[in-house]
Write a protein that holds these residues in place. Structure first.
Motif, PDB file in Angstrom:
ATOM      1  N   ILE A   1       0.845  -1.196   0.000  1.00  0.00           N
ATOM      2  CA  ILE A   1       0.000   0.000   0.000  1.00  0.00           C
ATOM      3  C   ILE A   1       0.880   1.246   0.000  1.00  0.00           C
ATOM      4  O   ILE A   1       1.782   1.375   0.827  1.00  0.00           O
ATOM      5  CB  ILE A   1      -0.904   0.042   1.245  1.00  0.00           C
ATOM      6  N   THR A   2       0.648   2.141  -0.936  1.00  0.00           N
ATOM      7  CA  THR A   2       1.336   3.434  -0.937  1.00  0.00           C
ATOM      8  C   THR A   2       0.311   4.513  -1.216  1.00  0.00           C
ATOM      9  O   THR A   2      -0.821   4.226  -1.632  1.00  0.00           O
ATOM     10  CB  THR A   2       2.430   3.535  -2.021  1.00  0.00           C
ATOM     11  N   ASP A   4       0.624   6.685  -7.045  1.00  0.00           N
ATOM     12  CA  ASP A   4       0.366   5.685  -8.097  1.00  0.00           C
ATOM     13  C   ASP A   4       1.631   5.459  -8.926  1.00  0.00           C
ATOM     14  O   ASP A   4       1.580   4.966 -10.041  1.00  0.00           O
ATOM     15  CB  ASP A   4      -0.788   6.143  -9.000  1.00  0.00           C
ATOM     16  N   ARG A   5       2.787   5.842  -8.332  1.00  0.00           N
ATOM     17  CA  ARG A   5       4.037   5.715  -9.088  1.00  0.00           C
ATOM     18  C   ARG A   5       4.743   4.384  -8.840  1.00  0.00           C
ATOM     19  O   ARG A   5       5.798   4.123  -9.385  1.00  0.00           O
ATOM     20  CB  ARG A   5       4.978   6.867  -8.730  1.00  0.00           C
ATOM     21  N   MET A   6       4.199   3.567  -7.928  1.00  0.00           N
ATOM     22  CA  MET A   6       4.877   2.310  -7.618  1.00  0.00           C
ATOM     23  C   MET A   6       4.818   1.385  -8.834  1.00  0.00           C
ATOM     24  O   MET A   6       3.724   1.102  -9.341  1.00  0.00           O
ATOM     25  CB  MET A   6       4.231   1.620  -6.420  1.00  0.00           C
ATOM     26  N   PRO A   7       5.958   0.910  -9.305  1.00  0.00           N
ATOM     27  CA  PRO A   7       5.967   0.034 -10.491  1.00  0.00           C
ATOM     28  C   PRO A   7       5.180  -1.240 -10.211  1.00  0.00           C
ATOM     29  O   PRO A   7       5.156  -1.732  -9.079  1.00  0.00           O
ATOM     30  CB  PRO A   7       7.450  -0.280 -10.688  1.00  0.00           C
ATOM     31  N   ALA A   8       4.570  -1.769 -11.227  1.00  0.00           N
ATOM     32  CA  ALA A   8       3.813  -3.018 -11.078  1.00  0.00           C
ATOM     33  C   ALA A   8       4.754  -4.138 -10.647  1.00  0.00           C
ATOM     34  O   ALA A   8       5.921  -4.185 -11.050  1.00  0.00           O
ATOM     35  CB  ALA A   8       3.152  -3.376 -12.405  1.00  0.00           C
ATOM     36  N   GLY A   9       4.256  -5.006  -9.776  1.00  0.00           N
ATOM     37  CA  GLY A   9       5.069  -6.128  -9.304  1.00  0.00           C
ATOM     38  C   GLY A   9       6.082  -5.725  -8.257  1.00  0.00           C
ATOM     39  O   GLY A   9       7.030  -6.464  -8.007  1.00  0.00           O
ATOM     40  N   SER A  10       5.884  -4.545  -7.665  1.00  0.00           N
ATOM     41  CA  SER A  10       6.817  -4.072  -6.633  1.00  0.00           C
ATOM     42  C   SER A  10       6.086  -3.852  -5.316  1.00  0.00           C
ATOM     43  O   SER A  10       4.849  -3.942  -5.254  1.00  0.00           O
ATOM     44  CB  SER A  10       7.457  -2.744  -7.072  1.00  0.00           C
ATOM     45  N   PHE A  11       6.826  -3.556  -4.300  1.00  0.00           N
ATOM     46  CA  PHE A  11       6.240  -3.158  -3.020  1.00  0.00           C
ATOM     47  C   PHE A  11       7.100  -2.039  -2.433  1.00  0.00           C
ATOM     48  O   PHE A  11       8.233  -1.817  -2.869  1.00  0.00           O
ATOM     49  CB  PHE A  11       6.129  -4.348  -2.055  1.00  0.00           C
ATOM     50  N   TYR A  12       6.507  -1.359  -1.452  1.00  0.00           N
ATOM     51  CA  TYR A  12       7.166  -0.214  -0.819  1.00  0.00           C
ATOM     52  C   TYR A  12       7.930  -0.722   0.412  1.00  0.00           C
ATOM     53  O   TYR A  12       7.407  -1.530   1.184  1.00  0.00           O
ATOM     54  CB  TYR A  12       6.113   0.811  -0.394  1.00  0.00           C
ATOM     55  N   ALA A  13       9.169  -0.253   0.592  1.00  0.00           N
ATOM     56  CA  ALA A  13       9.939  -0.690   1.769  1.00  0.00           C
ATOM     57  C   ALA A  13      10.791   0.463   2.284  1.00  0.00           C
ATOM     58  O   ALA A  13      11.460   1.147   1.511  1.00  0.00           O
ATOM     59  CB  ALA A  13      10.836  -1.872   1.414  1.00  0.00           C
ATOM     60  N   SER A  14      10.738   0.692   3.586  1.00  0.00           N
ATOM     61  CA  SER A  14      11.590   1.711   4.201  1.00  0.00           C
ATOM     62  C   SER A  14      12.017   1.231   5.578  1.00  0.00           C
ATOM     63  O   SER A  14      11.328   0.422   6.213  1.00  0.00           O
ATOM     64  CB  SER A  14      10.849   3.050   4.325  1.00  0.00           C
ATOM     65  N   ALA A  15      13.160   1.727   6.035  1.00  0.00           N
ATOM     66  CA  ALA A  15      13.700   1.271   7.308  1.00  0.00           C
ATOM     67  C   ALA A  15      14.098   2.462   8.175  1.00  0.00           C
ATOM     68  O   ALA A  15      14.419   3.545   7.666  1.00  0.00           O
ATOM     69  CB  ALA A  15      14.920   0.382   7.072  1.00  0.00           C
ATOM     70  N   THR A  16      14.023   2.256   9.486  1.00  0.00           N
ATOM     71  CA  THR A  16      14.396   3.291  10.449  1.00  0.00           C
ATOM     72  C   THR A  16      15.395   2.711  11.447  1.00  0.00           C
ATOM     73  O   THR A  16      15.121   1.672  12.055  1.00  0.00           O
ATOM     74  CB  THR A  16      13.154   3.798  11.211  1.00  0.00           C
ATOM     75  N   LEU A  17      16.510   3.407  11.599  1.00  0.00           N
ATOM     76  CA  LEU A  17      17.530   2.977  12.546  1.00  0.00           C
ATOM     77  C   LEU A  17      17.445   3.875  13.782  1.00  0.00           C
ATOM     78  O   LEU A  17      17.351   5.099  13.653  1.00  0.00           O
ATOM     79  CB  LEU A  17      18.900   3.114  11.889  1.00  0.00           C
ATOM     80  N   MET A  18      17.446   3.257  14.966  1.00  0.00           N
ATOM     81  CA  MET A  18      17.368   4.019  16.218  1.00  0.00           C
ATOM     82  C   MET A  18      18.498   3.599  17.154  1.00  0.00           C
ATOM     83  O   MET A  18      18.930   2.445  17.113  1.00  0.00           O
ATOM     84  CB  MET A  18      16.025   3.767  16.910  1.00  0.00           C
ATOM     85  N   ARG A  19      18.927   4.522  17.984  1.00  0.00           N
ATOM     86  CA  ARG A  19      19.948   4.186  18.973  1.00  0.00           C
ATOM     87  C   ARG A  19      19.272   3.759  20.269  1.00  0.00           C
ATOM     88  O   ARG A  19      18.320   4.419  20.724  1.00  0.00           O
ATOM     89  CB  ARG A  19      20.854   5.385  19.227  1.00  0.00           C
ATOM     90  N   LEU A  20      19.747   2.693  20.846  1.00  0.00           N
ATOM     91  CA  LEU A  20      19.224   2.234  22.137  1.00  0.00           C
ATOM     92  C   LEU A  20      20.152   2.708  23.253  1.00  0.00           C
ATOM     93  O   LEU A  20      21.339   2.937  23.025  1.00  0.00           O
ATOM     94  CB  LEU A  20      19.138   0.703  22.159  1.00  0.00           C
ATOM     95  N   PRO A  21      19.606   2.855  24.447  1.00  0.00           N
ATOM     96  CA  PRO A  21      20.471   3.334  25.545  1.00  0.00           C
ATOM     97  C   PRO A  21      21.489   2.280  25.963  1.00  0.00           C
ATOM     98  O   PRO A  21      21.100   1.153  26.300  1.00  0.00           O
ATOM     99  CB  PRO A  21      19.479   3.621  26.674  1.00  0.00           C
ATOM    100  N   PRO A  22      22.780   2.603  25.965  1.00  0.00           N
ATOM    101  CA  PRO A  22      23.768   1.679  26.520  1.00  0.00           C
ATOM    102  C   PRO A  22      23.548   1.516  28.024  1.00  0.00           C
ATOM    103  O   PRO A  22      22.800   2.284  28.635  1.00  0.00           O
ATOM    104  CB  PRO A  22      25.108   2.363  26.242  1.00  0.00           C
ATOM    105  N   TRP A  23      24.269   0.590  28.641  1.00  0.00           N
ATOM    106  CA  TRP A  23      24.059   0.266  30.055  1.00  0.00           C
ATOM    107  C   TRP A  23      24.229   1.491  30.947  1.00  0.00           C
ATOM    108  O   TRP A  23      23.566   1.633  31.964  1.00  0.00           O
ATOM    109  CB  TRP A  23      25.024  -0.840  30.493  1.00  0.00           C
TER     110      TRP A  23
END
Lengths: 350, 111
Positions: free
Chosen positions: A210-211, A214-233
């Motif tokens: 789902i996007t 309407d620009r997503m090419p046929a036979g494709s899907f949308y993918a994105s990633a988020t990187l977060m920092r976790l608290p060290p000890w």
């Protein structure tokens, strides 16, 4: 005797310390139970009003509030020392693990440590308080040219999870995403989300069919990633130390106010108590919510997570400023208005 | 009334005593069954003073340190007498019940 003197500092200054020392030297049994008993009753004696149970309840609530403030401030201060996002080859290794063979574009959500989406001025914050549009800065990335990946999302997410595991990540969750049918509550799966952690980093990404374009090419899907920092000890350790220190100072402050107003004139006593009650009233809901989140969230997630619980305080959300103002007024009223009368128990007989 | 409170008031019934004196007297009267810790004793003395059951009697300086004596007030004596009567009644009730059991009287079932 030196050990006893040190222990007797749990009691408020006054002749009671010498009186206790005399008794302890006569008893001559410095047992562990004796020491713990002195510590416990000494801290209680700091509150004054020996016949009152309410003063203990108030002291616990104040200690909880100041302990929460101490934890939030300590976590915020040590967050400055948390290493920045990886860069160069280290970042390329991460993005390449998620999107192998694809050109990847990515950027930080903001330059600093936190992101304030509303971007209010300081005057605006004072007037209306901050809203909840703040977050820890993230590094967001996805395939160049619109975050589109050719193929089907299910086998792709299976392979992505396997790649992450092989690269040393622990995949904590793989779950379907999509719209929910209102009538049945059933999920209409249209994608998958993955959450994985490695060292002090957390990665979340979603593959979806789902996007909003309407620009997503046929036979494709949308993918994105988020990187977060976790608290060290050390962030968690600093928060725990800040909580203990804050709670201890709150207990001492409550004791000081209580003992100073115990036998003072009516006006400063009523004024001091009213201000203290109002300060507790406006800060307690936030404290209870923050402490609940501080304890429950790491247990629920199974890992120390970004200390969102502290942001309601360190970002000035809610009634922090009002509570602080009322507390300062209370301390000033008691400091300049209340003059403690002679205590028949702890003062020498004249 | 809690047991330490009862014994502290009892120890002060006859004469004014300082902290260690109370601890010693409580141990003697209770035949060693109750050993008061100093922190507990002074917390109780503070509370009892605030409630008017005990009062500061006088101070004495021994080896350069102030030794404070406490005494039972009239109100404290009344409270101790009331507690003593209550304990006696309880003990009497238990004794009567036990006598019935020993004489072979059928026991009452639960209510």
């Amino acid at each position: 005797m030196r050990r006893y003197r040190l222990l007797l500092r749990a009691y408020p200054p006054g002749p009671r310390r010498e009186e206790l020392l005399d008794t302890l030297l006569a008893v001559g049994r410095p047992s562990v139970a004796e020491n713990l008993d002195l510590l416990r009753h000494g801290l209680r004696a700091r509150l004054g009003r020996p016949a009152s149970r309410w003063v203990t309840v108030v002291a616990v609530l104040v200690a909880l509030t100041t302990g929460y403030a101490g934890a939030a401030l300590a976590a915020r201060a040590t967050w400055n020392a948390v290493p920045d996002f990886p860069s160069g080859a280290a970042m390329a290794e991460i993005t390449g693990t998620v999107f192998p063979g694809l050109p990847v574009e990515g950027d930080r959500s903001d330059d600093g440590l936190f992101l304030d989406i509303s971007e209010q001025s300081f005057a605006g914050q004072l007037a209306s308080g901050r809203n909840e549009d703040f977050q820890y800065v993230t590094y967001d990335f996805g395939p160049a040219g619109g975050n589109y990946v050719a193929g089907r999302y299910r086998p792709w997410t299976d392979a992505a999870a396997a790649r992450l595991e092989a690269a040393g990540w622990t995949v904590r969750d793989v779950s379907p995403t999509g719209n929910t049918w209102i009538a049945t509550g059933e999920l209409d799966e249209s994608g998958r989300g993955i959450w994985a952690i490695r060292d002090d980093l957390s990665i979340e990404f979603e593959a979806s069919t789902i996007t909003n374009t309407d620009r997503m090419p046929a036979g494709s899907f949308y993918a994105s990633a988020t990187l977060m920092r976790l608290p060290p000890w050390y962030v968690t350790a600093a928060a725990a130390a800040g909580m203990l220190l804050g709670a201890f100072l709150g207990w001492l402050l409550t004791g000081w106010v209580s003992r100073r107003t115990e036998r003072s004139a009516t006006a400063p006593r009523v004024a001091g108590h009213t201000l203290a009650a109002l300060a507790l009233l406006v800060t307690l809901p936030q404290t209870l919510f923050g402490v609940f989140a501080m304890v429950v969230e790491p247990l629920r997630l199974g890992t120390p997570f970004q200390p969102f619980w502290g942001m309601s305080l360190t970002y000035g959300y809610g009634c922090v400023l009002l509570g602080l103002l009322l507390s300062l007024l209370c301390v000033a009223t008691v400091a300049f208005g209340a003059r403690p009368a002679t205590d028949p128990v702890t003062e020498p007989i004249s | 009334m809690r047991e330490p409170t009862f014994w502290i008031l009892t120890a002060l019934a006859e004469q004014a005593r300082h902290g260690y004196g109370v601890i010693q007297e409580v141990a003697r009267l209770s035949e060693g069954q109750v050993t008061l810790l100093a922190g507990t004793l002074y917390a109780a003395l503070d509370r009892l003073t605030a409630e008017g059951l005990v009062a500061v009697d006088h101070d004495e300086v021994v080896d350069g340190r102030t030794r404070r004596y406490y005494r039972l007030t009239d109100y404290g004596a009344l409270a101790l007498a009331a507690e003593s009567e209550r304990l006696q009644r309880n003990a009497q009730t238990a004794t009567t019940q036990l006598r019935g059991r020993l004489s072979g009287r059928p026991e009452l079932g639960p209510a």
